[in-house]
Design a protein around this motif. Structure first.
Motif, PDB file in Angstrom:
ATOM      1  N   HIS A 123      38.628  50.911   7.741  1.00 19.85           N
ATOM      2  CA  HIS A 123      38.362  51.753   6.780  1.00 19.85           C
ATOM      3  C   HIS A 123      37.163  52.841   7.488  1.00 19.85           C
ATOM      4  O   HIS A 123      37.072  54.094   6.727  1.00 19.85           O
ATOM      5  N   HIS A 124      36.431  52.544   8.564  1.00 16.57           N
ATOM      6  CA  HIS A 124      35.790  53.489   9.189  1.00 16.57           C
ATOM      7  C   HIS A 124      35.409  52.980  10.576  1.00 16.57           C
ATOM      8  O   HIS A 124      34.772  51.945  10.891  1.00 16.57           O
ATOM      9  N   THR A 125      36.152  53.366  11.609  1.00 17.46           N
ATOM     10  CA  THR A 125      36.354  52.992  12.894  1.00 17.46           C
ATOM     11  C   THR A 125      35.927  54.296  13.987  1.00 17.46           C
ATOM     12  O   THR A 125      36.465  55.306  13.774  1.00 17.46           O
ATOM     13  N   LEU A 126      34.992  53.917  14.715  1.00 14.31           N
ATOM     14  CA  LEU A 126      34.591  54.793  15.642  1.00 14.31           C
ATOM     15  C   LEU A 126      34.989  54.082  17.313  1.00 14.31           C
ATOM     16  O   LEU A 126      34.568  53.087  17.571  1.00 14.31           O
ATOM     17  N   ALA A 127      36.002  55.212  17.928  1.00 14.09           N
ATOM     18  CA  ALA A 127      36.371  54.691  19.204  1.00 14.09           C
ATOM     19  C   ALA A 127      35.728  55.809  20.028  1.00 14.09           C
ATOM     20  O   ALA A 127      35.551  57.071  20.070  1.00 14.09           O
TER      21      ALA A 127
END
Length: 150
Positions: free
Chosen positions: A81-85
Motif C-alpha cells: 500500500h506504500h512502497t519506496l524504491a
C-alpha cells in the motif's frame, strides 16, 4: 518475496526507457502521477499527470536519442500500500558532436499497489545542462525548450 517483485518491476521500467517503450511505462503509473526532474533546463520541472510524463519522455528521447540507463542498485522499503524504491543508476549516451555523456543519479519511486504514484529524479544537473547545450549547438533546438510542466 515482495521486495524481489518490486525490484523486477523497477528493472523492467528502466528497460522500457532504454527501449523507448514509453506507453507501456506510463501505463504502470497512476493517472495523476507526480514526476520531478531536478534542474533549470528543458528536462527539469514537475509534472502531475500521465500525459505530461509521456510528453517529457518523448522529449528525452528526441534530445538524447542514444541515452542508455544502467541500474546499479535498488533498495525497496515498505508494503504494497506504500512502497519506496530507491534506484542508483548511470546514464550514458553519445552526443551529436561525438562527445560522451555520462551522468549518475538516483530515482526515488513511490508505488501504491504496484502503480507508480511519485517519481523524483536527482542527477548531476550540470552534466545534464552541459549535455543539453552540446545537443542544442549540434542542432537539437528542443534542448532549449521551456520545461514541460503540468
Amino acid at each position: 518475496m515482495y521486495n524481489y517483485i518490486v525490484k523486477q518491476l523497477v528493472k523492467k521500467s528502466f528497460a522500457l526507457v532504454n527501449e523507448r517503450r514509453f506507453d507501456e511505462l506510463v501505463n504502470s503509473m497512476v493517472l495523476n502521477v507526480r514526476h520531478s526532474f531536478a534542474g533549470d533546463h528543458a528536462l527539469g520541472g514537475v509534472r502531475h499527470d500521465q500525459a505530461a510524463v509521456r510528453a517529457w519522455l518523448g522529449r528525452l528521447a528526441r534530445i538524447m536519442p542514444t541515452l542508455h540507463i544502467t541500474v546499479n542498485d535498488i533498495i525497496v522499503k515498505g508494503w504494497p500500500h506504500h512502497t519506496l524504491a530507491i534506484v542508483r543508476w548511470t546514464a550514458t549516451a553519445t552526443l551529436l558532436n561525438g562527445d560522451s555523456y555520462v551522468n549518475k543519479g538516483v530515482h526515488f519511486i513511490t508505488l501504491t499497489w504496484g502503480k507508480v504514484t511519485e517519481l523524483d529524479v536527482y542527477e548531476d544537473t550540470l552534466a545534464v545542462y552541459n549535455g543539453l547545450e552540446k545537443q542544442y549547438a549540434a542542432g537539437i533546438e528542443e534542448a532549449h525548450a521551456p520545461q514541460i510542466i503540468s
